[in-house]
Scaffold this active site. Structure first.
Site, PDB file in Angstrom:
ATOM      1  N   GLY A 169      23.861   1.450  10.854  1.00  0.00           N
ATOM      2  CA  GLY A 169      24.896   2.156  11.091  1.00  0.00           C
ATOM      3  C   GLY A 169      25.078   2.739  12.216  1.00  0.00           C
ATOM      4  N   ARG A 170      24.090   2.866  13.075  1.00  0.00           N
ATOM      5  CA  ARG A 170      24.084   3.654  14.264  1.00  0.00           C
ATOM      6  C   ARG A 170      23.025   3.113  15.209  1.00  0.00           C
ATOM      7  NH1 ARG A 170      21.099   9.345  13.555  1.00  0.00           N
ATOM      8  NH2 ARG A 170      19.522   8.848  12.035  1.00  0.00           N
ATOM      9  N   ARG A 174      13.226  -5.218   6.611  1.00  0.00           N
ATOM     10  CA  ARG A 174      12.774  -4.218   5.632  1.00  0.00           C
ATOM     11  C   ARG A 174      12.760  -4.741   4.410  1.00  0.00           C
ATOM     12  NH1 ARG A 174      15.516   0.546   8.623  1.00  0.00           N
ATOM     13  NH2 ARG A 174      16.199  -0.164  10.508  1.00  0.00           N
ATOM     14  N   ASP A 197      14.932   0.721   2.223  1.00  0.00           N
ATOM     15  CA  ASP A 197      15.258   0.416   3.844  1.00  0.00           C
ATOM     16  C   ASP A 197      14.522   1.136   4.866  1.00  0.00           C
ATOM     17  OD1 ASP A 197      16.753   2.555   2.466  1.00  0.00           O
ATOM     18  OD2 ASP A 197      17.433   3.063   4.329  1.00  0.00           O
ATOM     19  N   ASN A 198      13.600   2.014   4.469  1.00  0.00           N
ATOM     20  CA  ASN A 198      12.449   2.470   5.294  1.00  0.00           C
ATOM     21  C   ASN A 198      11.504   1.934   5.297  1.00  0.00           C
ATOM     22  OD1 ASN A 198      14.750   3.926   6.680  1.00  0.00           O
ATOM     23  ND2 ASN A 198      14.353   5.700   5.228  1.00  0.00           N
ATOM     24  N   ASP A 224      11.448   4.696  10.652  1.00  0.00           N
ATOM     25  CA  ASP A 224      12.327   5.504  10.333  1.00  0.00           C
ATOM     26  C   ASP A 224      11.763   6.906  10.014  1.00  0.00           C
ATOM     27  OD1 ASP A 224      14.534   3.937  11.082  1.00  0.00           O
ATOM     28  OD2 ASP A 224      15.362   3.816   9.011  1.00  0.00           O
TER      29      ASP A 224
END
Ligand code: AMP
Ligand code: MG
Length: 500
Positions: A102-103, A193, A262-263, A272
């Site tokens: 997202g970033r 991931r 996701d991490n 992350d």
């Protein structure tokens, strides 16, 4: 062609040393979105990792000026890069969600002079199709925090993504207040991931999950491609690397803070860095994230959560494990059940090293657990206690004159004598301990002090000193004494519950 050095000046990628391949963007289109970072107003490098840049084959002189800042800000795309935002999903605090970068924007994969492949990713590079309601940006404090802690982990020998640079964007980001915007250049062996598998599996497309699994095998586990059942072998191999990784975290007192699926990286690297920290006083219930009310990601719960995340990974592989669904579930379940024992093996061997033990005896677990329990009861600092045991002579502190400690210490000394008769001289125990017990960790009060100087006063020297000390965590000489000492009570109250 790079346009960073004035409108007419051109720098060939080869001058800087960029050597991009883009294997991920050759995977099916559904795996990512193609887009460039959103340019920023006036990028300026505030920290740059010279030695990492060199090992990537980059020309550090060519990157140190404005043209480097332009690349690390995403204003200029190096020749050969094909920027993408990667799609992924994830279980966040136990709940399944569609996510994606997202970033962050992956510029591409840098092929180093020694032919290793590293993702070069800009974190905070603007909005993407996966931004949901987010602004796609990052603030200076959290990006410096990731830089400091990831580099500290690397120096400790723990697999991790690395940090190449942080630039300030010259633009504010709006959180509770306006903060300085920044972009981190992250370097990773990949950004695949558990959540990447979850995203692809949620599309119920067997061919796609196989593409991703084959890609992961060739990128991280090439030796398994020829295994009888390469996908089952992949599951076991990922579990093995995670077991080793989480054990390494626990051995140095690291708390990741947001072990959402996701991490968790398939490479086995720590990824992350958000509300992460090193524990000071030993307590398995230690939590740093302000949103982790239930202690899901507490220090002592990390092995359990890793197993939970790996079970989610195993589920995504089911169609590949066996043509018969029931047999696939049985194989996955059998694999996941082996995790606690695998973890315990790594943890125990690491703990033995921390206590200078070369040999294995049945009583070792009790010896270790008694020490940990004692630390917990007496709020003893975890890193300081192991460092005290590592020194020639115990520091003259009241805690180490305490009866239960003396009792434990006598047992430990007997155990050491026992082994030195059987095997090696005592000084090899000491050197094993010196290389297993860090003297310098990225203590939270030190990290906060460095961030405060940088963010509040634009003084980056405090951080530079800290980064220098963190490069040699096993240096027990008195040189960096300032960084050895645990926080005072008022300093430890001064702890972050930072977001990202
Ligand atoms: P993290 O907590 O950093 O692992 O991020 C979780 C998810 O939220 C990822 O999909 C991120 O890309 C996304 N995310 C975090 N911050 C932002 C932001 N400021 N704008 C857009 N997406 C974001
Ligand atoms: Mg994340």
């Amino acid at each position: 062609m790079l346009g960073g050095k004035g409108s007419k000046g051109t720098i060939k990628a080869t001058d800087v040393g960029w050597n991009f391949d883009n294997s991920y963007s050759r995977l099916p289109e559904s795996f990512y979105a193609r887009l460039n970072p959103a340019p920023v107003r006036s990028p300026r490098i505030v920290v740059f990792n010279q030695s990492l840049a060199e090992s990537l084959g980059l020309n550090t002189e060519a990157l140190a000026d404005d043209s480097g800042a332009a690349v690390f800000a995403g204003n200029v795309i190096p020749e050969g890069a094909e920027p993408i935002a990667q799609a992924y999903a994830g279980h966040q605090f136990g709940h399944f969600t569609m996510l994606g970068d997202g970033r962050a924007i992956l510029l591409g994969e840098q092929i180093t002079p020694s032919l290793d492949r590293f993702d070069i990713q800009l974190k905070g590079a603007g909005q993407t199709p996966f931004s949901r309601s987010g602004d796609g940006r990052a603030a200076l404090g959290p990006m410096l925090r990731e830089y400091i802690i990831s580099e500290a982990m690397h120096a400790l020998g723990i697999p991790t993504t690395r940090s190449l640079a942080v630039v300030m964007t010259g633009e504010p980001v709006l959180r509770e207040t306006a903060l300085f915007g920044a972009i981190l250049t992250r370097v990773a062996t990949s950004h695949i991931r558990v959540g990447t598998f979850e995203y692809i599996a949620s599309r119920s497309h067997r061919e796609e999950i196989q593409r991703l699994a084959d890609y992961t095998l060739s990128r991280h586990y090439p030796g398994l491609i020829t295994a009888d059942n390469p996908y089952l072998a992949l599951l076991y191999a990922v579990m093995e690397r995670q077991a080793s990784l989480i054990a390494r975290w626990l051995l140095v007192g690291f708390i990741h803070g947001v072990m959402n699926t996701d991490n968790m990286a398939l490479s086995g690297e720590t990824i992350d860095y958000g509300p992460c920290a090193f524990m000071d006083a030993y307590d398995p219930a230690t939590v740093f994230s302000s949103i982790d009310y239930k202690g899901r990601y507490a220090y002592g719960n990390q092995p359990h959560i890793a197993q939970w995340n790996l079970a989610r990974f195993a589920e995504t592989l089911l169609p590949l494990l066996h043509t018969d669904q029931e047999q696939a579930v049985a194989k996955a379940g059998e694999a996941i059940e082996t995790f606690p024992a695998t973890f315990q093996r790594y943890w125990l061997s690491g703990m033995r090293a921390k206590l200078g033990l070369f040999t294995e005896e049945v009583g070792d677990i009790t010896l270790i657990e008694t020490l940990l329990k004692w630390m917990q009861t007496h709020h003893a600092d975890y890193t300081h206690t192991f460092r005290a045991l590592t020194l020639e002579k115990l520091p003259d502190e009241p805690l180490f004159h305490e009866a239960a400690f003396i009792d434990w210490h006598t047992h430990w000394q007997l155990r050491l004598e026992h082994q030195s008769k059987a095997t090696k001289p005592k000084n090899s125990s000491r050197s094993l301990m010196r290389s297993s017990n860090p003297a310098i960790i990225a203590r939270n009060h030190r990290v906060e002090e460095a961030l405060e100087a940088a963010v509040e006063r634009s003084d980056f020297t405090v951080m530079q000193h800290l980064l220098t000390a963190l490069k040699t965590p096993f240096d027990h000489s008195p040189q960096h004494t300032d960084y050895h000492t645990p926080p005072t009570p008022s300093e430890s109250a001064y702890r972050t519950f930072c977001g990202t």
